[in-house]
Design an enzyme around this catalytic site. Sequence first.
Site, mmCIF file in Angstrom:
data_model
loop_
_atom_site.group_PDB
_atom_site.id
_atom_site.type_symbol
_atom_site.label_atom_id
_atom_site.label_comp_id
_atom_site.label_asym_id
_atom_site.label_seq_id
_atom_site.Cartn_x
_atom_site.Cartn_y
_atom_site.Cartn_z
ATOM 1 N N ARG A 122 34.117 -8.551 11.983
ATOM 2 C CA ARG A 122 32.722 -8.119 12.180
ATOM 3 C C ARG A 122 31.805 -8.562 11.049
ATOM 4 N NH1 ARG A 122 35.524 -3.606 13.682
ATOM 5 N NH2 ARG A 122 35.684 -3.329 15.940
ATOM 6 N N LYS A 144 20.617 -18.667 12.532
ATOM 7 C CA LYS A 144 21.098 -18.972 13.878
ATOM 8 C C LYS A 144 22.475 -19.622 13.768
ATOM 9 C CE LYS A 144 16.822 -19.524 16.489
ATOM 10 N NZ LYS A 144 16.018 -20.455 17.301
ATOM 11 N N GLU A 186 12.117 -33.465 11.339
ATOM 12 C CA GLU A 186 11.934 -32.019 11.171
ATOM 13 C C GLU A 186 11.022 -31.732 9.975
ATOM 14 O OE1 GLU A 186 13.185 -29.947 13.435
ATOM 15 O OE2 GLU A 186 14.820 -31.088 14.369
ATOM 16 N N LYS A 228 10.234 -22.841 6.452
ATOM 17 C CA LYS A 228 11.108 -22.183 7.424
ATOM 18 C C LYS A 228 11.303 -20.727 7.027
ATOM 19 C CE LYS A 228 14.913 -22.200 10.427
ATOM 20 N NZ LYS A 228 16.067 -22.856 10.989
ATOM 21 N N GLU A 238 12.932 -14.525 16.563
ATOM 22 C CA GLU A 238 12.177 -15.350 17.500
ATOM 23 C C GLU A 238 11.572 -14.553 18.645
ATOM 24 O OE1 GLU A 238 13.838 -19.213 18.062
ATOM 25 O OE2 GLU A 238 12.616 -19.621 19.813
ATOM 26 N N ARG A 242 8.225 -17.468 15.378
ATOM 27 C CA ARG A 242 9.275 -18.456 15.127
ATOM 28 C C ARG A 242 9.267 -19.566 16.169
ATOM 29 N NH1 ARG A 242 15.449 -17.234 12.857
ATOM 30 N NH2 ARG A 242 16.129 -19.391 12.881
ATOM 31 N N ASN A 246 9.564 -24.755 17.361
ATOM 32 C CA ASN A 246 10.012 -25.583 18.486
ATOM 33 C C ASN A 246 9.040 -26.706 18.807
ATOM 34 O OD1 ASN A 246 12.394 -24.148 18.993
ATOM 35 N ND2 ASN A 246 11.253 -22.579 20.095
ATOM 36 N N HIS A 249 10.060 -29.863 20.522
ATOM 37 C CA HIS A 249 11.430 -29.647 20.992
ATOM 38 C C HIS A 249 11.543 -29.467 22.495
ATOM 39 C CE1 HIS A 249 12.392 -29.402 16.783
ATOM 40 N NE2 HIS A 249 13.668 -29.170 17.026
ATOM 41 N N HIS A 253 14.186 -31.792 23.887
ATOM 42 C CA HIS A 253 15.408 -31.327 24.570
ATOM 43 C C HIS A 253 15.530 -31.951 25.956
ATOM 44 C CE1 HIS A 253 15.484 -27.445 21.940
ATOM 45 N NE2 HIS A 253 16.233 -28.408 21.403
ATOM 46 N N HIS A 266 19.060 -36.011 18.002
ATOM 47 C CA HIS A 266 18.137 -34.894 18.206
ATOM 48 C C HIS A 266 16.764 -35.158 17.571
ATOM 49 C CE1 HIS A 266 16.623 -30.815 18.417
ATOM 50 N NE2 HIS A 266 16.431 -30.824 17.112
HETATM 51 N N1 LIG Z 1 21.157 -23.124 13.418
HETATM 52 C C1 LIG Z 1 20.016 -23.760 13.467
HETATM 53 O O1 LIG Z 1 18.941 -23.204 13.204
HETATM 54 C C2 LIG Z 1 20.022 -25.212 13.849
HETATM 55 C C3 LIG Z 1 18.886 -25.994 13.660
HETATM 56 C C4 LIG Z 1 18.949 -27.348 13.961
HETATM 57 C C5 LIG Z 1 20.130 -27.900 14.438
HETATM 58 N N2 LIG Z 1 21.217 -27.099 14.625
HETATM 59 C C6 LIG Z 1 22.489 -27.668 15.111
HETATM 60 O O2 LIG Z 1 22.928 -28.595 14.150
HETATM 61 C C7 LIG Z 1 23.715 -29.617 14.794
HETATM 62 C C8 LIG Z 1 23.225 -30.956 14.323
HETATM 63 O O3 LIG Z 1 23.335 -31.014 12.925
HETATM 64 P P1 LIG Z 1 23.553 -32.381 12.160
HETATM 65 O O4 LIG Z 1 22.552 -33.347 12.621
HETATM 66 O O5 LIG Z 1 23.648 -32.060 10.731
HETATM 67 O O6 LIG Z 1 24.930 -32.881 12.785
HETATM 68 P P2 LIG Z 1 26.436 -32.987 12.228
HETATM 69 O O7 LIG Z 1 26.832 -31.744 11.548
HETATM 70 O O8 LIG Z 1 27.234 -33.432 13.376
HETATM 71 O O9 LIG Z 1 26.336 -34.151 11.148
HETATM 72 C C9 LIG Z 1 26.023 -35.462 11.555
HETATM 73 C C10 LIG Z 1 27.092 -36.455 11.073
HETATM 74 O O10 LIG Z 1 26.958 -36.672 9.674
HETATM 75 C C11 LIG Z 1 28.189 -36.473 9.002
HETATM 76 N N3 LIG Z 1 27.841 -36.031 7.667
HETATM 77 C C12 LIG Z 1 27.424 -34.806 7.279
HETATM 78 N N4 LIG Z 1 27.053 -34.825 5.998
HETATM 79 C C13 LIG Z 1 27.248 -36.066 5.541
HETATM 80 C C14 LIG Z 1 27.034 -36.714 4.302
HETATM 81 N N5 LIG Z 1 26.467 -36.059 3.268
HETATM 82 N N6 LIG Z 1 27.361 -38.007 4.174
HETATM 83 C C15 LIG Z 1 27.865 -38.682 5.228
HETATM 84 N N7 LIG Z 1 28.076 -38.153 6.452
HETATM 85 C C16 LIG Z 1 27.761 -36.851 6.591
HETATM 86 C C17 LIG Z 1 28.916 -35.504 9.864
HETATM 87 O O11 LIG Z 1 30.303 -35.582 9.650
HETATM 88 C C18 LIG Z 1 28.516 -35.961 11.261
HETATM 89 O O12 LIG Z 1 29.317 -37.042 11.650
HETATM 90 C C19 LIG Z 1 23.565 -29.370 16.277
HETATM 91 O O13 LIG Z 1 24.728 -28.768 16.763
HETATM 92 C C20 LIG Z 1 22.391 -28.425 16.382
HETATM 93 O O14 LIG Z 1 22.467 -27.573 17.508
HETATM 94 C C21 LIG Z 1 21.180 -25.788 14.326
HETATM 95 ZN ZN LIG Z 2 15.298 -29.619 15.764
#
Ligand SMILES: NC(=O)c1ccc[n+]([C@@H]2O[C@H](COP(=O)([O-])OP(=O)(O)OC[C@H]3O[C@@H](n4cnc5c(N)ncnc54)[C@H](O)[C@@H]3O)[C@@H](O)[C@H]2O)c1
Ligand SMILES: [Zn+2]
Length: 363
Positions: A122, A144, A186, A228, A238, A242, A246, A249, A253, A266
């Site tokens: 938990r 999130k 972003e 943020k 949200e 918040r 978006n 987005h 999306h 993305h």
């Molecule tokens: N929680 C939130 O508020 C929120 C906001 C935006 C996105 N997201 C989520 O985040 C995800 C996308 O995140 P992302 O774009 O970071 O993707 P990711 O975590 O898949 O990273 C992208 C790629 O970069 C590589 N990588 C990471 N750090 C590295 C580094 N320093 N050097 C070399 N390679 C590196 C990873 O291994 C991966 O292959 C999605 O699932 C999305 O839904 C969440």
């Molecule tokens: Zn985004």
Amino acid sequence: MRTFSVALGARSYPVHVGAGILDQIGTLALEAGLHGGRIAIVTDSNVGPLYLRRVAEALDGSKFAPFTIEIAAGEASKSMAVLESIYDRLVRSGMERTGAIIALGGGVVGDLAGFAAATYLRGVALVQVPTTMVAQVDSALGGKTGVNHRAAKNLIGAFYEPRLVVADVATLNTLGEREYREGLAEVIKYGAIMDEALVGDLERNLGAIAARDGRQLEEIVLRSLRHKASVVERDEHESGLRRILNFGHTIGHALEAGFGYGRYLHGEAVAIGMVAAARLSENYAGLSTAESERLRALIAGAGLPVEMPPGWAGEEFSRALNLDKKRAGGGIEFVLLDRLGHALTHRISSEEIIERLSGQATV
Ligand SMILES: NC(=O)c1ccc[n+]([C@@H]2O[C@H](COP(=O)([O-])OP(=O)(O)OC[C@H]3O[C@@H](n4cnc5c(N)ncnc54)[C@H](O)[C@@H]3O)[C@@H](O)[C@H]2O)c1
Ligand SMILES: [Zn+2]
């Protein structure tokens, strides 16, 4: 290193941004009130080989006993199956409620490890150590967490704030060019919706930012996270404000869904979505054509796409638009700009969105 606090009452937490600060993670975690002891570092198969040793050593040198859980890199790991394998490892490690989880990686690791931390016993302490631009300016802060379901992305999850965020901007140097640039989308978003001065600074410093100049990176990551934080502080779950995060987005999306995840990253889809939303803002919110053009030029200057792709108005696109989570009572709470640096929401039907954008599309 620069530091600020996300003000959420008893759940407030510090955010540190700087170059080379991975090595300080043990001290920073103790300062943030963690007790030491068992701590799981969740990372992926790309990030682990690059940064795991430094993080583990920094923790070892403090009062922590770290162990590693490595997952395969990529969005496919944000699944119930991989989550379950993380629970298995936590159980086998004998971690108790005083334990902690560090998410070392991009948004995939952050969301997955975050949800594991929210739900294991938990809730155990969570530390976000983001290593992609997207994670450093967006996902590491705000709570999130979650995994994907076959039916849709991010369908299962929880709001769960970290106890500490450590964004080492030096880790951004090993990112691929495309992955780096998508994160800039972003950053531009924060400028567009709440900080005109940031738009100006981005315009002036685009060359140094493209070259990943350390001082510039620290500056834009810090400013993004502060923005943020200010939104999350006022509307953590949200229910209103918040939603402005978006911006770009809704269409982004729909493009991701319409063309299959994979064609666009993305941030690239969001870049196109922001340009389209700025155009709609001219119709519905009084944004001047000059400001709309200025935003488009900045996005293009950052090496991001700005045009809706040929054939965008397909069935998948409309369906995705209609499925958008922000949809309420037949319309979409669409985020628009009334001026550069200020956002509002306006209900528009998906048919109207498609019609307006088709009318304006350059063919
Ligand atoms: N929680 C939130 O508020 C929120 C906001 C935006 C996105 N997201 C989520 O985040 C995800 C996308 O995140 P992302 O774009 O970071 O993707 P990711 O975590 O898949 O990273 C992208 C790629 O970069 C590589 N990588 C990471 N750090 C590295 C580094 N320093 N050097 C070399 N390679 C590196 C990873 O291994 C991966 O292959 C999605 O699932 C999305 O839904 C969440
Ligand atoms: Zn985004």
